[in-house]
Enzyme design. Structure first.
Site, PDB file in Angstrom:
ATOM      1  N   LYS A   1     -16.501 -18.559   3.283  1.00 25.66           N
ATOM      2  CA  LYS A   1     -17.951 -18.592   3.478  1.00 25.66           C
ATOM      3  C   LYS A   1     -18.739 -17.976   2.332  1.00 25.66           C
ATOM      4  O   LYS A   1     -18.419 -16.874   1.873  1.00 25.66           O
ATOM      5  CB  LYS A   1     -18.301 -17.807   4.739  1.00 25.66           C
ATOM      6  CG  LYS A   1     -17.839 -18.470   5.996  1.00 25.66           C
ATOM      7  CD  LYS A   1     -18.261 -17.613   7.145  1.00 25.66           C
ATOM      8  CE  LYS A   1     -17.945 -18.260   8.464  1.00 25.66           C
ATOM      9  NZ  LYS A   1     -18.137 -17.318   9.550  1.00 25.66           N
TER      10      LYS A   1
ATOM     11  N   GLY B   1     -11.746  -4.680   1.728  1.00 23.17           N
ATOM     12  CA  GLY B   1     -13.194  -4.473   1.781  1.00 23.17           C
ATOM     13  C   GLY B   1     -13.685  -3.573   0.651  1.00 23.17           C
ATOM     14  O   GLY B   1     -14.759  -3.805   0.080  1.00 23.17           O
TER      15      GLY B   1
ATOM     16  N   GLY C   1      -6.792  -9.520   0.747  1.00 18.98           N
ATOM     17  CA  GLY C   1      -5.573  -9.888   1.477  1.00 18.98           C
ATOM     18  C   GLY C   1      -5.015 -11.256   1.104  1.00 18.98           C
ATOM     19  O   GLY C   1      -3.830 -11.387   0.771  1.00 18.98           O
TER      20      GLY C   1
ATOM     21  N   ARG D   1       0.830  -1.221   0.000  1.00 24.02           N
ATOM     22  CA  ARG D   1       0.000   0.000   0.000  1.00 24.02           C
ATOM     23  C   ARG D   1       0.860   1.266   0.000  1.00 24.02           C
ATOM     24  O   ARG D   1       0.469   2.287  -0.572  1.00 24.02           O
ATOM     25  CB  ARG D   1      -0.916   0.008   1.220  1.00 24.02           C
ATOM     26  CG  ARG D   1      -2.121  -0.883   1.014  1.00 24.02           C
ATOM     27  CD  ARG D   1      -3.055  -0.809   2.183  1.00 24.02           C
ATOM     28  NE  ARG D   1      -4.338  -1.381   1.822  1.00 24.02           N
ATOM     29  CZ  ARG D   1      -5.236  -1.789   2.699  1.00 24.02           C
ATOM     30  NH1 ARG D   1      -4.982  -1.707   3.996  1.00 24.02           N
ATOM     31  NH2 ARG D   1      -6.381  -2.285   2.297  1.00 24.02           N
TER      32      ARG D   1
HETATM   33  C1  3PG Z   1      -8.443  -2.287   4.913  1.00 25.71           C
HETATM   34  O1  3PG Z   1      -7.415  -2.764   5.434  1.00 25.71           O
HETATM   35  O2  3PG Z   1      -9.245  -2.986   4.259  1.00 25.71           O
HETATM   36  C2  3PG Z   1      -8.654  -0.808   4.985  1.00 25.71           C
HETATM   37  O3  3PG Z   1      -7.525  -0.145   5.428  1.00 25.71           O
HETATM   38  C3  3PG Z   1      -9.867  -0.476   5.803  1.00 25.71           C
HETATM   39  O4  3PG Z   1      -9.657  -0.825   7.131  1.00 25.71           O
HETATM   40  P1  3PG Z   1     -10.911  -1.030   8.107  1.00 25.71           P
HETATM   41  O5  3PG Z   1     -11.567  -2.322   7.697  1.00 25.71           O
HETATM   42  O6  3PG Z   1     -10.327  -1.079   9.486  1.00 25.71           O
HETATM   43  O7  3PG Z   1     -11.840   0.124   7.897  1.00 25.71           O
END
Ligand code: 3PG
Length: 387
Positions: A188, A364, A341, A31
């Site tokens: 899931k 997300g 991830g 990132r």
């Molecule tokens: C992530 O790692 O997906 C983003 O940085 C968002 O983080 P968060 O889910 O803690 O909002």
């Protein structure tokens, strides 16, 4: 951002510098590498640059050393060839020289950040002449630093990384070269049901993997032994398959699988046809014939969207399926995009970073985009631009 004259301006850039840190050491700079060009561009344009990010999920209203961006400030200083100050108290203003870059301490320590507090958003806005939203990875959060500030900043713009992510995702999903093939895997169905439903309406082929595939296998009437699957979602899986059939999209199921008596790196791995899984066995990967067929589909695809490894690739005995698909993506001429991830860990493990057309920094946010949801930060930028 590139259309603006930033010389001498106070520019606040929201990045997603939420990177894994173990014992003070950054373990993946993906990132940071993606955000760096934006920061360098603003600096080189003569701006007074304030970079802002969250890290983890600290409690608001108190300093938490574990969630400090100090390692990131050090990393940035190394890359920029000049120390980067980490500013802890900044809500009432920061002194920054032209062409200087400072990093503001973790914005999630500020009271009101999480609930998109208006007063806090106005404080962020007052720090700058130009606010640049570049944090694609956090664009799905409606928080003060990603959403509220956009309403109040004197000027608000999308940064180059955010724009590149939206372009790549748009190219993959809104104007794809066909066949469009998506790989959706994970533990899931319940966490990815909306995604599966949305993709079924768009793709030519949907390859499912992991616990999601096990639920589909069970829905097709086969035994899955002790495999991870969701008995409550068999109907939902059947619905996805029926919707796909109606649209002439394929959802191929594995013809063979790799099973083991337990979830462990050293468990003996056995390849068997999908209809021969016994009680007590766990499916931990797709079999070689399935991997060969899926790789063939990838080879013919015009666009590949990849979210989730199809097996337990962390264990070598169950990594072959994911590796075969990863290598097929790397070898294909398709426009390919990977995100999430676990997917990025697989991309890393098999060393195919350079062969994937676009690697998303979103976890997300990537998923929500694929689900067809509008990201709040992007909606706010559009509203601000009157679009
Ligand atoms: C992530 O790692 O997906 C983003 O940085 C968002 O983080 P968060 O889910 O803690 O909002």
């Amino acid at each position: 951002m590139s259309d603006l004259d930033l010389r001498g301006k106070r520019v606040l850039i929201r990045e997603d510098l939420n990177v894994p840190i173990e014992n003070g050491r950054i373990t993946s700079t993906q990132r940071l590498d993606a955000a760096l060009p934006t920061i360098v561009a603003a600096r080189d344009a003569g701006a007074r640059v304030m970079v802002m990010s969250h890290l983890g999920r600290p409690k608001e209203g108190q300093f938490d050393g574990e969630s400090s961006l100090a390692p990131v400030a050090k990393w940035l200083g190394g890359k920029l060839g000049r120390p980067v100050r980490l500013v802890r108290d900044y809500l009432d203003g920061v002194d920054v020289a032209d062409g200087e870059v400072v990093l503001l301490e973790n914005c999630r320590m500020n009271v009101g950040e999480g609930k998109d507090d208006e007063a806090l958003a106005r404080k962020y806005a007052a720090l700058c002449d130009v606010f640049v939203m570049d944090a694609f990875g956090t664009a799905h959060r409606a928080q003060a630093s990603t959403h509220g500030v956009i309403k109040y900043a004197p000027v608000a713009a999308a940064g180059p990384l955010l724009s590149a992510e939206l372009d790549a995702l748009g190219k993959a999903l809104e104007h794809p070269a066909h066949p469009l093939l998506a790989i959706v895997a994970g533990s899931k169905v319940s966490t990815k049901l909306i995604l599966l439903e949305n993709l079924t309406a768009k793709v030519d082929q949907l390859i499912v993997g992991g616990g999601i595939a096990n639920t589909f296998i069970a829905a097709a009437g086969y035994g899955v032994g002790n495999s991870l699957y969701e008995p409550d979602l068999l109907d939902a899986a059947r619905q996805v398959m029926a919707d796909a059939r109606r649209r002439n999209a394929e959802v191929p199921l594995p013809v063979d699988v790799v099973v083991a008596p337990e979830f462990s790196a050293h468990a003996p791995a056995t390849v068997k046809p999908v209809d021969q899984v016994k009680d007590g066995e766990m499916i931990l990967d797709i079999g070689p014939e399935t991997a060969r067929r899926y790789a063939g589909l990838i080879g013919k695809a015009g666009t590949v969207v990849w979210n989730g490894p199809v097996g337990v690739f962390e264990f070598d005995a169950f990594a072959k399926g994911t590796e075969t698909l990863a290598r097929a993506i790397a070898a294909s001429r398709a426009f390919s995009i990977a995100g999430g991830g676990d997917t990025l860990a697989a991309v890393d493990k098999f060393g195919i970073e350079k062969d994937v057309s676009y690697i998303s920094t979103g976890g997300g946010a990537f998923l929500e985009f694929l689900e067809g949801k509008e990201l709040p930060a992007v909606a706010a930028l559009k509203a601000r631009a009157g679009r």
